[in-house]
Design a protein around this motif. Structure first.
Motif, short mmCIF file in Angstrom:
data_model
loop_
_atom_site.label_atom_id
_atom_site.label_comp_id
_atom_site.label_asym_id
_atom_site.label_seq_id
_atom_site.Cartn_x
_atom_site.Cartn_y
_atom_site.Cartn_z
N GLN A 192 -10.85 61.68 28.75
CA GLN A 192 -11.67 60.35 30.10
C GLN A 192 -13.22 60.99 29.73
N VAL A 193 -13.29 62.07 30.13
CA VAL A 193 -15.03 62.56 30.49
C VAL A 193 -15.24 63.51 29.22
N THR A 194 -14.73 64.18 29.50
CA THR A 194 -15.38 65.68 27.93
C THR A 194 -15.45 65.58 27.27
N LEU A 195 -14.52 65.29 26.68
CA LEU A 195 -14.00 64.49 25.17
C LEU A 195 -14.97 63.35 25.40
N PRO A 196 -15.49 61.82 25.52
CA PRO A 196 -15.89 60.84 25.05
C PRO A 196 -17.70 61.44 25.48
N LEU A 197 -17.88 62.62 26.07
CA LEU A 197 -19.65 62.88 26.38
C LEU A 197 -19.64 63.97 25.41
N SER A 198 -18.55 64.88 24.88
CA SER A 198 -18.83 65.32 23.39
C SER A 198 -19.10 64.89 22.04
N VAL A 199 -19.01 63.79 22.09
CA VAL A 199 -19.13 62.30 20.58
C VAL A 199 -20.11 63.06 20.25
N PRO A 200 -21.56 63.14 20.56
CA PRO A 200 -22.41 63.50 19.79
C PRO A 200 -22.30 64.83 19.48
#
Ligand SMILES: Nc1ncnc2c1ncn2[C@@H]1O[C@H](COP(=O)(O)OP(=O)(O)OP(=O)(O)O)[C@@H](O)[C@H]1O
Ligand SMILES: [Mg+2]
Lengths: 283, 352
Positions: A192-200
């Motif tokens: 919920q946090v790490t993966l979405p924020l590493s999308v770029p």
């Protein structure tokens, strides 16, 4: 000098470079693709769609490229992400630089030599011989799509690792603490946090690797052994061997078009997922 | 418990019992270990020595997500990829068994109301001002109704009026929900007005724990007297300790009396503390008055603050209520004035 003029002056060198090295050659390719092959090879001016009509003759190359480039990108992503995660999140800051350098070290040797190493590893005396000793006979690895995939994943892994590493390294660790504090288990925090924020980072890495793979010819030539060839190999063949510049140009131009369309669709998709994270107040 | 980071001893021998439903504040200057203490309660740092107990259970090894504790981070730590409402509902969405969507939406809506942000749920957090973000962070924690709520300077970014409102809101909330609050602040006024007890910290240690009034009236050291409220200090040698009262002779030869704080011994260095609002200022001399010259006058609305100078004692700050001032018609800079205070209002302390 106005501000506007100054800005133009600043982009002038890059602009000139693009014009001479990109727009001009591309225009030639475009024009050539409507021409004909001369009797002794090369190019004869004409206006015909014959070359484009001939494209299906190279269908296998297109198919291989369009299957193996996305597959290779995906495989590289799946391997690079855990590696980047380990480096960025779990590693003691003192070791980070050293380990990052280790990721680049393979770049210090020519890809040619490294691919030869893979020919040996995947070839008759490598892994198949090992498997044979264990009783598993007749495994053929070299000169297969598998070998090509292994080669491209190996070759392009660092390009995937770096952008993801940067995205994960920039991630505010307090967000992970906040998530945990709010009752999320470690995996839930990741999801919920790490993966979405590493999308770029993932988006940049995939794009880099995918675009380069679309034009790849060395690895398929060596590890595909002439059986698994990419559009890049077709181009080498058309321009250097059979000297059919007109047809080569049509193939090249088609490849560029496919690439542009794919990247455009991809960017659309990512823009939807993409998070604007720059101006979030992090005191 | 204690915590060391390499060579830095961030918290040292913290020994504190927090009662259920209590509102406790950690008060201390920047870098004194307040955040570190909170992080040990939340579970982000393990104590180097000692134990953290919640409800009588040692929770040293319990990960943050298993503790019935929520924290409002000093830096907010809002999730930038989620909307305001999704940020607030984050904790509720982690519950197992799952809560119904409608239940979560209701709770989020109520939390938004509490922090005066109704209608902002759909916004992105980066579209919010610093103060609004801080309130989102607050809502994200209280919506979970934890047993223990840790607040790391949750109101620092708010303007005075909104801060007052939120303070009252916090206090109401704490009484309504019966949640134990631990608040970190370096705003002494906030600590005084909100807390049941205040824990004053200095360089990683607890120097005094007590109710706001205890700390204000009976600070155990000059440090506490200085940090909790303002005070005038006169240094000197303790001449005599007689039960509850003591006498001190200042460097300038002035003899001053005051309440004796515990552990005072005659013949040693000491220090007398007198609060500015305990000093009366007048234009007529009288018994026990000292004569001073007014240096400066600052109008503070309901009070006027005077900086005055005394030959032996040096600069003294006096806070005069408006009404009294009207009677005396105020003092201009350069005017002569007379100060006096009762011995009970002064406190004689050991120097730090
Ligand atoms: N992770 C860390 N590594 C090393 N030192 C740390 C770490 N965290 C805190 N410290 C040190 O511990 C001491 C206490 O820090 P802490 O953050 O608890 O202060 P604070 O009282 O919350 O201050 P402020 O009011 O400025 O927030 C400081 O000297 C700080 O430099
Ligand atoms: Mg702090």
């Amino acid at each position: 000098m106005t501000r506007r003029e100054r800005n133009w002056l600043l982009v002038a060198p890059a602009g000139a470079w693009f014009l001479v090295m990109l727009v001009l050659p591309l225009s030639f390719v475009f024009v050539f693709s409507f021409g004909e092959r001369g009797p002794a090879g090369g190019y004869v001016p004409a206006f015909t769609l014959e070359q484009y009509a001939n494209l299906p003759a190279r269908w296998t190359a297109f198919k291989n490229t369009m299957v193996l480039a996305p597959l290779g990108t995906l495989a590289a992503l799946l391997i690079a992400y855990p590696l980047a995660y380990q480096l960025a999140v779990r590693t003691d800051p003192r070791w980070k630089t050293l380990l990052l350098v280790l990721v680049i070290v393979p770049f210090w040797t020519s890809i040619l030599i490294r691919s030869y190493a893979w020919i040996f590893i995947l070839g008759g005396q490598g892994i198949p011989a090992l498997l044979a000793a264990l009783g598993i006979e007749d495994v053929r690895l070299i000169y297969t799509p598998f070998a090509v995939t292994v080669g491209i994943v190996y070759g392009y892994l660092p390009l995937m690792v770096f952008p993801i590493y940067v995205a994960l390294d920039r991630l505010d660790k307090r967000l992970l603490e906040a998530s945990s504090d709010l009752g999320a288990r470690p995996f839930a925090t990741f999801w919920q946090v790490t993966l979405p924020l590493s999308v770029p980072g993932v988006a940049t890495g995939c794009m880099l690797v995918f675009i380069l793979l679309m034009g790849e010819f060395l690895i398929p030539a060596l590890l595909g052994g002439g059986k698994v060839f990419f559009v890049g190999n077709a181009l080498v063949d058309l321009f250097l061997q059979s000297r059919n510049w007109a047809f080569g140009s049509a193939v090249a131009f088609t490849l560029i078009l496919i690439m542009l369309v794919t990247v455009a669709i991809y960017m659309r998709l990512i823009a939807r997922l993409q998070v604007r994270r720059d101006d979030v107040a992090i005191m | 418990m204690s915590k060391t980071f390499g060579d830095v001893e961030a918290a040292r021998d913290l020994d504190l019992r927090i009662s259920p439903g209590e509102f406790l504040s950690f008060l201390g200057p920047s870098g004194c270990g307040k955040t570190t203490a909170l992080r040990m309660l939340a579970g982000f740092e393990a104590p180097t020595r000692g134990d953290v107990l919640i409800d009588g259970q040692v929770v040293n090894q319990l990960e943050p997500h298993r503790r019935p504790v929520n924290m409002v981070f000093q830096s907010y730590a809002l999730f930038p990829h989620l909307s305001v409402a999704d940020n607030i509902g984050y904790g509720l969405r982690q519950r197992r068994p799952r809560l119904a969507r409608s239940v979560i939406a209701d709770k989020v809506e109520r939390a938004l109301e509490t922090v005066r942000l109704s209608g902002f749920g759909k916004r992105r957090v980066w579209e919010m001002s610093g103060g609004q973000q801080q309130r989102v962070a607050l809502a994200r924690a209280i919506v979970n109704e934890p047993k223990l709520l840790l607040l790391d300077e949750p109101l620092a970014a708010l303007d005075r009026k909104l801060r007052k409102e939120m303070q009252i809101e916090l206090q109401d909330l704490q009484r309504q929900l019966g949640i134990t609050f631990v608040l970190v602040t370096h705003d002494q006024e906030e600590a005084l007005s909100l807390s049941d007890r205040i824990c004053v910290m200095r360089a990683g240690r607890i120097v005094q724990v007590g109710s706001p009034q205890e700390l204000y009236d009976c600070p155990a050291s000059r440090y506490v007297a200085d940090f909790v409220g303002n005070s005038n200090f006169f240094e000197g040698r303790i001449e005599e300790v007689d039960g509850a009262l003591a006498r001190l002779v200042t460097g300038g030869g002035q003899t001053l009396a005051g309440r004796a704080s515990p552990g005072l011994a005659a013949g040693r260095d000491g220090c007398l503390s007198i609060r500015p609002e305990q000093i009366r200022i007048g234009s007529e001399p009288g018994p026990g008055c000292i004569e001073v010259t007014v240096q400066n006058r600052i109008f503070l609305g309901e009070h006027t603050e005077y900086l005055v100078r005394h030959g032996g004692l040096g600069n003294i700050i006096v806070l005069a209520p408006r009404q009294a001032e009207i009677g005396a018609r105020g003092f201009e800079a350069g005017a002569r004035a007379f100060l006096n205070w009762s011995d009970e209002a002064a406190l004689i302390l050991n120097p730090d």
